[in-house]
Design an enzyme around this catalytic site. Sequence first.
Site, PDB file in Angstrom:
ATOM      1  CE  LYS A 129      -3.865  -1.943   2.499  1.00 30.84           C
ATOM      2  NZ  LYS A 129      -4.583  -2.148   3.713  1.00 30.84           N
TER       3      LYS A 129
ATOM      4  CG  ASP B   5      -7.340  -0.035   4.653  1.00 33.07           C
ATOM      5  OD1 ASP B   5      -8.263  -0.886   4.065  1.00 33.07           O
ATOM      6  OD2 ASP B   5      -6.151  -0.122   4.638  1.00 33.07           O
TER       7      ASP B   5
ATOM      8  CB  ALA C 167       3.645   3.186  11.715  1.00 36.29           C
ATOM      9  N   GLY C 168       2.092   0.963   8.945  1.00 39.88           N
ATOM     10  CA  GLY C 168       2.014   0.842   7.488  1.00 39.88           C
ATOM     11  C   GLY C 168       0.981   1.354   7.081  1.00 39.88           C
ATOM     12  N   GLY C 169       0.388   0.723   6.014  1.00 37.62           N
ATOM     13  CA  GLY C 169      -0.455   1.456   5.088  1.00 37.62           C
ATOM     14  C   GLY C 169      -1.862   1.565   5.976  1.00 37.62           C
TER      15      GLY C 169
ATOM     16  NE  ARG D 295       9.502  -5.033  11.997  1.00 33.55           N
ATOM     17  CZ  ARG D 295       9.327  -5.944  10.925  1.00 33.55           C
ATOM     18  NH1 ARG D 295       9.772  -6.974  11.516  1.00 33.55           N
ATOM     19  NH2 ARG D 295       8.958  -5.558   9.803  1.00 33.55           N
TER      20      ARG D 295
ATOM     21  N   GLY E  34     -11.553  -8.023  12.487  1.00 32.36           N
ATOM     22  CA  GLY E  34     -11.048  -7.313  11.291  1.00 32.36           C
ATOM     23  C   GLY E  34     -11.971  -7.262   9.999  1.00 32.36           C
TER      24      GLY E  34
HETATM   25  N1  LIG Z   1      -9.678  -5.530   7.862  1.00 32.06           N
HETATM   26  C1  LIG Z   1      -9.390  -5.019   6.963  1.00 32.06           C
HETATM   27  O1  LIG Z   1     -10.235  -4.267   6.198  1.00 32.06           O
HETATM   28  C2  LIG Z   1      -7.964  -4.470   6.704  1.00 32.06           C
HETATM   29  C3  LIG Z   1      -7.535  -3.480   5.607  1.00 32.06           C
HETATM   30  C4  LIG Z   1      -6.186  -3.217   5.596  1.00 32.06           C
HETATM   31  C5  LIG Z   1      -5.263  -4.031   6.142  1.00 32.06           C
HETATM   32  N2  LIG Z   1      -5.801  -5.054   6.790  1.00 32.06           N
HETATM   33  C6  LIG Z   1      -4.509  -5.999   7.593  1.00 32.06           C
HETATM   34  O2  LIG Z   1      -3.669  -5.106   8.472  1.00 32.06           O
HETATM   35  C7  LIG Z   1      -2.466  -5.784   8.431  1.00 32.06           C
HETATM   36  C8  LIG Z   1      -1.610  -4.628   7.919  1.00 32.06           C
HETATM   37  O3  LIG Z   1      -1.693  -4.268   6.481  1.00 32.06           O
HETATM   38  P1  LIG Z   1      -0.794  -2.957   5.984  1.00 32.06           P
HETATM   39  O4  LIG Z   1      -1.328  -2.947   4.554  1.00 32.06           O
HETATM   40  O5  LIG Z   1      -0.785  -1.900   6.724  1.00 32.06           O
HETATM   41  O6  LIG Z   1       0.449  -3.706   5.557  1.00 32.06           O
HETATM   42  P2  LIG Z   1       2.129  -2.936   5.780  1.00 32.06           P
HETATM   43  O7  LIG Z   1       1.753  -1.588   5.195  1.00 32.06           O
HETATM   44  O8  LIG Z   1       3.013  -3.739   5.048  1.00 32.06           O
HETATM   45  O9  LIG Z   1       2.315  -2.771   7.264  1.00 32.06           O
HETATM   46  C9  LIG Z   1       2.744  -4.029   7.939  1.00 32.06           C
HETATM   47  C10 LIG Z   1       2.698  -3.513   9.485  1.00 32.06           C
HETATM   48  O10 LIG Z   1       2.951  -4.633  10.155  1.00 32.06           O
HETATM   49  C11 LIG Z   1       4.239  -4.415  10.957  1.00 32.06           C
HETATM   50  N3  LIG Z   1       5.022  -5.558  10.912  1.00 32.06           N
HETATM   51  C12 LIG Z   1       5.051  -6.444   9.796  1.00 32.06           C
HETATM   52  N4  LIG Z   1       5.896  -7.510  10.307  1.00 32.06           N
HETATM   53  C13 LIG Z   1       6.191  -7.455  11.711  1.00 32.06           C
HETATM   54  C14 LIG Z   1       7.179  -8.183  12.559  1.00 32.06           C
HETATM   55  N5  LIG Z   1       7.585  -9.187  12.269  1.00 32.06           N
HETATM   56  N6  LIG Z   1       7.029  -7.503  13.705  1.00 32.06           N
HETATM   57  C15 LIG Z   1       6.567  -6.298  14.282  1.00 32.06           C
HETATM   58  N7  LIG Z   1       5.959  -5.687  13.190  1.00 32.06           N
HETATM   59  C16 LIG Z   1       5.693  -6.159  12.146  1.00 32.06           C
HETATM   60  C17 LIG Z   1       4.991  -3.484  10.070  1.00 32.06           C
HETATM   61  O11 LIG Z   1       5.976  -2.923  10.918  1.00 32.06           O
HETATM   62  P3  LIG Z   1       7.447  -2.250  10.222  1.00 32.06           P
HETATM   63  O12 LIG Z   1       7.023  -0.938   9.771  1.00 32.06           O
HETATM   64  O13 LIG Z   1       8.394  -2.183  11.433  1.00 32.06           O
HETATM   65  O14 LIG Z   1       7.743  -3.165   9.159  1.00 32.06           O
HETATM   66  C18 LIG Z   1       3.765  -2.392   9.618  1.00 32.06           C
HETATM   67  O15 LIG Z   1       3.566  -1.578  10.892  1.00 32.06           O
HETATM   68  C19 LIG Z   1      -2.529  -6.881   7.264  1.00 32.06           C
HETATM   69  O16 LIG Z   1      -2.956  -7.967   8.295  1.00 32.06           O
HETATM   70  C20 LIG Z   1      -3.794  -6.751   6.841  1.00 32.06           C
HETATM   71  O17 LIG Z   1      -4.513  -7.694   5.915  1.00 32.06           O
HETATM   72  C21 LIG Z   1      -7.113  -5.330   7.260  1.00 32.06           C
END
Ligand SMILES: NC(=O)c1ccc[n+]([C@@H]2O[C@H](COP(=O)([O-])OP(=O)(O)OC[C@H]3O[C@@H](n4cnc5c(N)ncnc54)[C@H](OP(=O)(O)O)[C@@H]3O)[C@@H](O)[C@H]2O)c1
Length: 275
Positions: free
Chosen positions: A73, A110, A135-137, A159, A246
């Site tokens: 994202k 989102d 603090a990702g997408g 993290r 979720g």
């Molecule tokens: N329910 C919904 O409608 C919805 C919508 C969007 C997303 N989601 C879910 O939300 C989650 C995040 O999605 P995203 O799009 O934000 O992904 P993203 O942009 O890749 O962000 C991933 C996040 O997870 C952290 N992370 C990943 N691996 C880690 C580890 N081993 N230890 C600690 N922190 C870790 C990352 O930290 P770093 O910055 O340190 O890498 C970052 O904060 C996913 O599971 C996704 O399926 C759900």
Amino acid sequence: MQEITGRTRIFAILADPIHHVTTPQLMNQVFSSRGVDGVMVPFHVFPRHFKQMIRALRDLQNLDGFIVTVPHKTIMPALCDEVTPGAEQIGAVNAVRRTPEGRLLGGMLDGVGFIIALHREGIQIRGRSAYVMGAGGAGSAVAFALAEAGVARLTIANRTSEKANELVDRIASRFPKLALAIGTRDPSGQDIVVNATSLGLYAADPLPLDVERLEPAQIVVEAIVQPAETPLLAAAKIRGCRVQYGLAMLVCQIELMADFMGAVDSRSATESRNG
Ligand SMILES: NC(=O)c1ccc[n+]([C@@H]2O[C@H](COP(=O)([O-])OP(=O)(O)OC[C@H]3O[C@@H](n4cnc5c(N)ncnc54)[C@H](OP(=O)(O)O)[C@@H]3O)[C@@H](O)[C@H]2O)c1
């Protein structure tokens, strides 16, 4: 699902991993119930191939749009021709509309889905304290949405601390009066606790935050859709917290995604449901 023919419009969801996604099931239900001759399919794309995949998708003439999720994202805004002001502010895109000329318009839904889901459950946001781990997408979108919805205090933990700092700075420039803090793994003292990391997608993942510090009065909200009951939610229930799954956040943005990609007009759907 309706029969797929040469006229069927294609929609995709791009992710890595992909096994957990439930957007295609929900989106195809929307298409079916609204009589849209379209289909959403999952595309498993590694980060190292993402840019070339997006270049190729521009030239796919029967593709009208796609959803972007973990971990793509935050790179997506730079690959769009145009992004909505909201997506630009958040720094992430999760829905893309492809025009017949192959131009890409990005948006971020989102945060809207997250807030609607809490409101539907009657959970008050204004004036409360919120803690977002991630603090990702998704984390960025949820944090901006909570600020917009009037939380009294917002704490961001991640993290990679630089990303949390950078997100707090961006929120502070848009909401200068909001009490903002960088958090640790300790969620105690917060009214609303959100996991917006990808920790919990795999059974072997560590917990995203210190569950020993959860308190019974807290509401614990999960972004992960699959599995529905993550170890975080299971631990929160044991501690007496109210939990939100979720799936609610996804369900509350699915029609908006379809609308953004040009597949349906969600305003007319709302009007016809209400009238
Ligand atoms: N329910 C919904 O409608 C919805 C919508 C969007 C997303 N989601 C879910 O939300 C989650 C995040 O999605 P995203 O799009 O934000 O992904 P993203 O942009 O890749 O962000 C991933 C996040 O997870 C952290 N992370 C990943 N691996 C880690 C580890 N081993 N230890 C600690 N922190 C870790 C990352 O930290 P770093 O910055 O340190 O890498 C970052 O904060 C996913 O599971 C996704 O399926 C759900």
